[in-house]
Structure formats: structure tokens, C-alpha cells
Design a protein around this motif. Sequence first.
Motif, mmCIF file in Angstrom:
data_model
loop_
_atom_site.group_PDB
_atom_site.id
_atom_site.type_symbol
_atom_site.label_atom_id
_atom_site.label_comp_id
_atom_site.label_asym_id
_atom_site.label_seq_id
_atom_site.Cartn_x
_atom_site.Cartn_y
_atom_site.Cartn_z
ATOM 1 N N VAL A 132 11.973 4.897 1.471
ATOM 2 C CA VAL A 132 10.743 4.159 1.206
ATOM 3 C C VAL A 132 9.765 4.348 2.368
ATOM 4 O O VAL A 132 8.560 4.528 2.155
ATOM 5 C CB VAL A 132 11.023 2.662 0.976
ATOM 6 C CG1 VAL A 132 9.720 1.910 0.729
ATOM 7 C CG2 VAL A 132 11.967 2.475 -0.211
ATOM 8 N N TRP A 264 5.533 -3.492 1.625
ATOM 9 C CA TRP A 264 6.969 -3.251 1.475
ATOM 10 C C TRP A 264 7.738 -4.347 2.204
ATOM 11 O O TRP A 264 7.522 -4.570 3.397
ATOM 12 C CB TRP A 264 7.319 -1.882 2.058
ATOM 13 C CG TRP A 264 8.770 -1.524 2.108
ATOM 14 C CD1 TRP A 264 9.737 -1.842 1.201
ATOM 15 C CD2 TRP A 264 9.412 -0.729 3.115
ATOM 16 N NE1 TRP A 264 10.948 -1.303 1.567
ATOM 17 C CE2 TRP A 264 10.773 -0.615 2.734
ATOM 18 C CE3 TRP A 264 8.969 -0.097 4.275
ATOM 19 C CZ2 TRP A 264 11.694 0.103 3.507
ATOM 20 C CZ3 TRP A 264 9.882 0.614 5.037
ATOM 21 C CH2 TRP A 264 11.228 0.718 4.659
ATOM 22 N N LEU A 275 8.046 -0.793 -3.437
ATOM 23 C CA LEU A 275 6.843 -0.386 -2.735
ATOM 24 C C LEU A 275 5.655 -0.708 -3.630
ATOM 25 O O LEU A 275 5.541 -0.192 -4.742
ATOM 26 C CB LEU A 275 6.891 1.109 -2.435
ATOM 27 C CG LEU A 275 5.882 1.659 -1.423
ATOM 28 C CD1 LEU A 275 6.101 1.043 -0.048
ATOM 29 C CD2 LEU A 275 5.989 3.168 -1.335
ATOM 30 N N TYR A 294 13.173 1.593 -5.746
ATOM 31 C CA TYR A 294 14.192 2.498 -5.216
ATOM 32 C C TYR A 294 15.499 1.718 -5.148
ATOM 33 O O TYR A 294 15.569 0.666 -4.507
ATOM 34 C CB TYR A 294 13.826 2.973 -3.800
ATOM 35 C CG TYR A 294 12.449 3.582 -3.677
ATOM 36 C CD1 TYR A 294 12.272 4.951 -3.532
ATOM 37 C CD2 TYR A 294 11.310 2.771 -3.696
ATOM 38 C CE1 TYR A 294 11.003 5.504 -3.407
ATOM 39 C CE2 TYR A 294 10.044 3.310 -3.580
ATOM 40 C CZ TYR A 294 9.892 4.671 -3.435
ATOM 41 O OH TYR A 294 8.639 5.208 -3.302
#
Length: 355
Positions: A132, A264, A275, A294
Motif C-alpha cells: 500500500v 490510509w 487506500l 488489499y
Amino acid sequence: MAEQVLKVGVVGLGHLHPRAYMPLFKTVPQTKVVAVSEVNGALRDAFCKDFAVKGYGSVDEMLASEKLDIAAIFLPHVDCPEAAEKCAAKGIHLMVEKPMAASAEGARRIVAAAKKNRVQLTTGYAWRVHPVAREFKKLIQEGIVGKVVGAEGRCAAGRLQRYIDGNSPWMLQKARSGGGPMYNLGVHWIDLFRWMFEDEVTEVSGQNVKVNTQYDIEDNSFAHLRFAKGAIAALDISYTVPDAFPYGRDLYVSVRGTQGVIQWAPAFEGQKDTLFICSDHPALAGSPKVVREYELQPTPGYCGFMGLAYVKSFVNAVLNKVPLPITGEDGVAALDVVEAVYKADATRSWVAIKR
């Protein structure tokens, strides 16, 4: 032809992380931990029993008896430079746990020793390898937020008691650790913003807040970092977080620019990292608000998949003589900023960083 295996010596056990690094080294086939040095006999004996390695009462004894390729150093920050210099003089590559030293001067000693003896040197700013974080940096580079104006970084992690319970009470002693949470935690976000912005901090303001009465370190630290290209990052770094807070950590990173915002709140393995992107950039036309998720699988060891990627990158640099993604100079740069925060707190003014 058999693959080369690098022999690792662990230096110091009075720290939260040495045991957590063992699964990482075990997972990387090119490394094998063969020895540990630790003055505390009880800690040393337990570690040797649990991991089947040889134990020594000092780094000098270990270096006299073992032929090592890598030293993984987990000493009190003030003691790291001397141990690193001794290992480097033997041609041993260095993994020095962040922040590397109790001062920028100490970190510079380690960098100088590594250069003099032509060994590789890295320190544990593993957030750089988080997928990320890499996407975050890529979006900034692509101009999704436009010109970066401001940023926020929050890291509140654990209470002071965890260092007592984790055999590292020296963390609460300024003379041995350097200071409070900005030294131990803030350096992560300082490094992350330097890396994401590809820019250096030029000026700092800050204030430390001490709540505890038992120790001579502060519990909370707040700072503004002015970067060369104009961005200002606000840091909120603390050992003050509710015990009930999930995983005992409150983490947040945000960047705001002339065209957009990226946010984030780092999650943990087994959870979904999210994100959030909101931008007027033409690349997001028709969908100005984007949420990317993710899901990262649990990985045994310190920092999980980040820690594993960090160790692998260092081993690759040692074996293949390729550039390191995280260098000793990165460690020095972070400590330069931390020391400026302390000076700003003392003077109640902005402090310029000289390089």
C-alpha cells in the motif's frame, strides 16, 4: 552448485524484536542464525535453547569465535555504534535496528564504519516495502494529488509497560534510548514521508509532552516538518493509546495536494488495508473517489510480510551487490529530523536542518 548461506549473529536480546526476527531468517533460505551475544545469561540461555544457536556473553567473544556474514544488532540505541564498528571491522554486513543510535552522530559513526570496511548497512524502515505504501508513492509520483501541500502521520503504539515486560526497560531511559516515541516510532513516518516525497526535511517545529512521572522520557511528541519542495507534514507520535484499541496501535497516513487527497489507516495482516483516493486529476475522470482494498496474508515474524521483504532485500544486496532500498544514510536523515524536533521543543521555534 549449492546456494550460499549467510551466517547471522544476533547482537543483543534485551529488545522487543530479536525473537520476532527468527521466523524471518528461517523463512529466507540464504540465511542461518548461528550465534547470539547477550550479557544477560538468562535471556541468552533461553534464546539458545529455543533456537539451537551458540551463545556468547559479549560481541567480542562472539566475533573471536564465529565467522559471520551478517550481524543483526538489537542493543540499546546508545550501544549500537560501538558494536556495529566492531562487526564492520571484521567484514560483517550490518542490520542495525532503527533508529540505529541514540543520536545522529552515533548513526554517522555506523555509516562511516560500513563505508570504511566496505560492508552493506541497512536499518529497519520496513514500511517502505508495504504494497500500500508503494502504491501511495506511485500515485503521488503520477500527480494524482497534484503538488503536495500537506501530510499527516499518526503513530500511537503501546504503553510504556510493554518495554518493561519485553526485557527492554532501557527504552525508558533517555541516556540509553535517546528519547521517547519520536526516536522509536516517529522515525518510521519521517522515513516514509521522505521516501514517498523523494524530498528532504529542511526545517522543523515540535513539542514534547510528558505524562508519566516514573521515567525521564516523554510519552507524546508532536512536530511539523517542512520539506524542501514546500510540503509540511504534521506528526502525532505517542505511547499513549488505550489498551482497548485494536492491536494496541493507532496508525494513520494522509497526503493532501492541489488536486487531491490520499488517506490510509494501516491495518494488520489478515485484515483489509484500504487506500482512499479523492482527486480532480483527469486520470480519475468519472470516478473522483476511489477505494482500493488489499488483503495481505499473515506472515510469521516481525512486521510480517514487510519484515520478510526487508530481510530478503538486504540478503539480495549482500549476495548480488545491488543497491539497498534502505540505507544507513536513511537512518541518519531520520535522526537529524528527530534531533531538530527536540531542539525546537527546547527553543519553542523552528529549527533548520543543516546537511
